[in-house]
Design an enzyme around this catalytic site. Sequence first.
Site, PDB file in Angstrom:
ATOM      1  CD  GLU A 175      -2.988  -1.025   2.302  1.00  0.00           C
ATOM      2  OE1 GLU A 175      -2.853  -0.153   3.171  1.00  0.00           O
ATOM      3  OE2 GLU A 175      -3.953  -1.797   2.269  1.00  0.00           O
ATOM      4  CD  GLU A 359      -3.872  -5.812   4.081  1.00  0.00           C
ATOM      5  OE1 GLU A 359      -4.656  -4.963   4.543  1.00  0.00           O
ATOM      6  OE2 GLU A 359      -2.641  -5.683   4.083  1.00  0.00           O
TER       7      GLU A 359
HETATM    8  C1  BGC Z   1      -3.220  -2.371   6.006  1.00  0.00           C
HETATM    9  C2  BGC Z   1      -3.280  -3.133   7.304  1.00  0.00           C
HETATM   10  C3  BGC Z   1      -4.379  -2.555   8.178  1.00  0.00           C
HETATM   11  C4  BGC Z   1      -5.683  -2.729   7.447  1.00  0.00           C
HETATM   12  C5  BGC Z   1      -6.900  -2.235   8.218  1.00  0.00           C
HETATM   13  C6  BGC Z   1      -4.549  -2.005   5.431  1.00  0.00           C
HETATM   14  O1  BGC Z   1      -4.507  -0.690   5.002  1.00  0.00           O
HETATM   15  O2  BGC Z   1      -2.400  -3.028   5.078  1.00  0.00           O
HETATM   16  O3  BGC Z   1      -2.024  -3.088   7.913  1.00  0.00           O
HETATM   17  O4  BGC Z   1      -4.420  -3.113   9.445  1.00  0.00           O
HETATM   18  O5  BGC Z   1      -5.650  -2.016   6.243  1.00  0.00           O
HETATM   19  O6  BGC Z   1      -6.839  -0.871   8.425  1.00  0.00           O
END
Ligand code: BGC
Length: 461
Positions: A175, A359
């Site tokens: 990111e 994610e």
């Molecule tokens: C990040 C994580 C974070 C998640 C939730 C993402 O932007 O890679 O490290 O915990 O979002 O905010």
Amino acid sequence: MTASTDHDPTRSLEFPQGFLWGAATAAHQIEGSPLADGAGPSIWTRFAHTPGMTFNGDTGDIACDHYHRWKDDVKLMRELGLQAYRFSVSWSRILPDGTGRVNQKGLDFYSRLVDELLANDIEPLLTLFHWDLPAALDDRGGWLNRDSADWFAEYGRVLYRALDGRVKKWVTLNEPWVITDGGYLHGALAPGHRSKYEAPIASHNLMRAHGAAVQAYRAEGSHEIGLVVNIEPKYPASDSQDDAAAVRRAHAYMNEQYLHPALLGKYPPELKQIFGDAWPDFPEDDFKLIVQPLDFVGINYYTRSVTRANDSYPLEAGAVRQPLGTYTETGWEVFPQGLTDLLVWFKQTYGDLPVYITENGAAFFDPAVAEGGRVRDPLRIDYLRKHLTAIHDAIAAGVDVRGYMVWSLLDNLEWSLGYSKRFGIVHVNYGTQERTPKDSARWYSGIIASHGRKLSDPLPY
Ligand code: BGC
């Protein structure tokens, strides 16, 4: 196009052969013991120990104590039936000063973790950089220093030499947009700078570092490497021309600012307009370094934003809250259709590159662990089910999605929000470090075991 994210028992939701099901974490958010065994401090150790920077003064000093409990955590992954685990390496454990001297004990930690994953049939996906820059490098200017591309390639090389082959899927950066927007523009994340002038420079050097690390990988490694971006579709708040133009700018700022240079070798023209005199003329040659052939792109998806024209947007947050929307504990709207839309946009814009959802997940208020060790989290199950269905829709529309990593395996340190937000499918008691799989973890196990077919089963509530 319309995603069928509502429950439909007649649909078959089987995923393609080889689709990889897993979960994700990041070093600083779970490991704890940041200075153990000769590691150097990172900017996050420094930032969290600066009064007022994190909720409640929370730090990553203990976190989920994964640094000591990694073996049990892998056992838990195995019990849940995970096929893949995405984690990140802490740069300053490997190179305490950021460059130069290698700390063998730091390397050994990740080497043991990878061996344990492989012994349990879990494929490792290794992210080189998930935000915890060595503090020693921040002292040399961090991402504002053009040398950062060489520093990052040097660090990558150490890991490729030690782990390539055992690790077959590598990620350079996690990111870059958040690193820059949070760390250099708005200051909510380490290193806590607030400068419109620094932000484009940090972004550009991050992209140069990405390119240099991919180049180094092609010389040292022989498997796959990619970049992870968080992207968020932008929709107009009205059908006015001004809102349409605002959406265009917001999309260029958040989504194209990184994918365009990495995959097309250029920035979208709107960035010059957005940053004005803060946007430098970058040397043409830099783009030759940045645009490297990638084996995949990782997409992190949490929400969308609905955008209204506003002079300072997109440099100031400007999403319009939806009166009928459902929101998570971090204030993000639950909008699964956005994931289908952006995957289709990705394919139309950048072609047929394989994609992993690296994610996706949600922080919701979870009840305490009940007697018998149960944590009921129906909202999280609903969130995951709808997003997996949205991914299936994108696959049906021809997008080459190869896997899904839920964020996160464990409740963990949510950066400046400390331990106040829980994203885990496994509950962590921060007093005792006890892990308790939530209902969502059990449900996800069933989805994995059925290869997605159980997505069309009625929910367990
Ligand atoms: C990040 C994580 C974070 C998640 C939730 C993402 O932007 O890679 O490290 O915990 O979002 O905010």
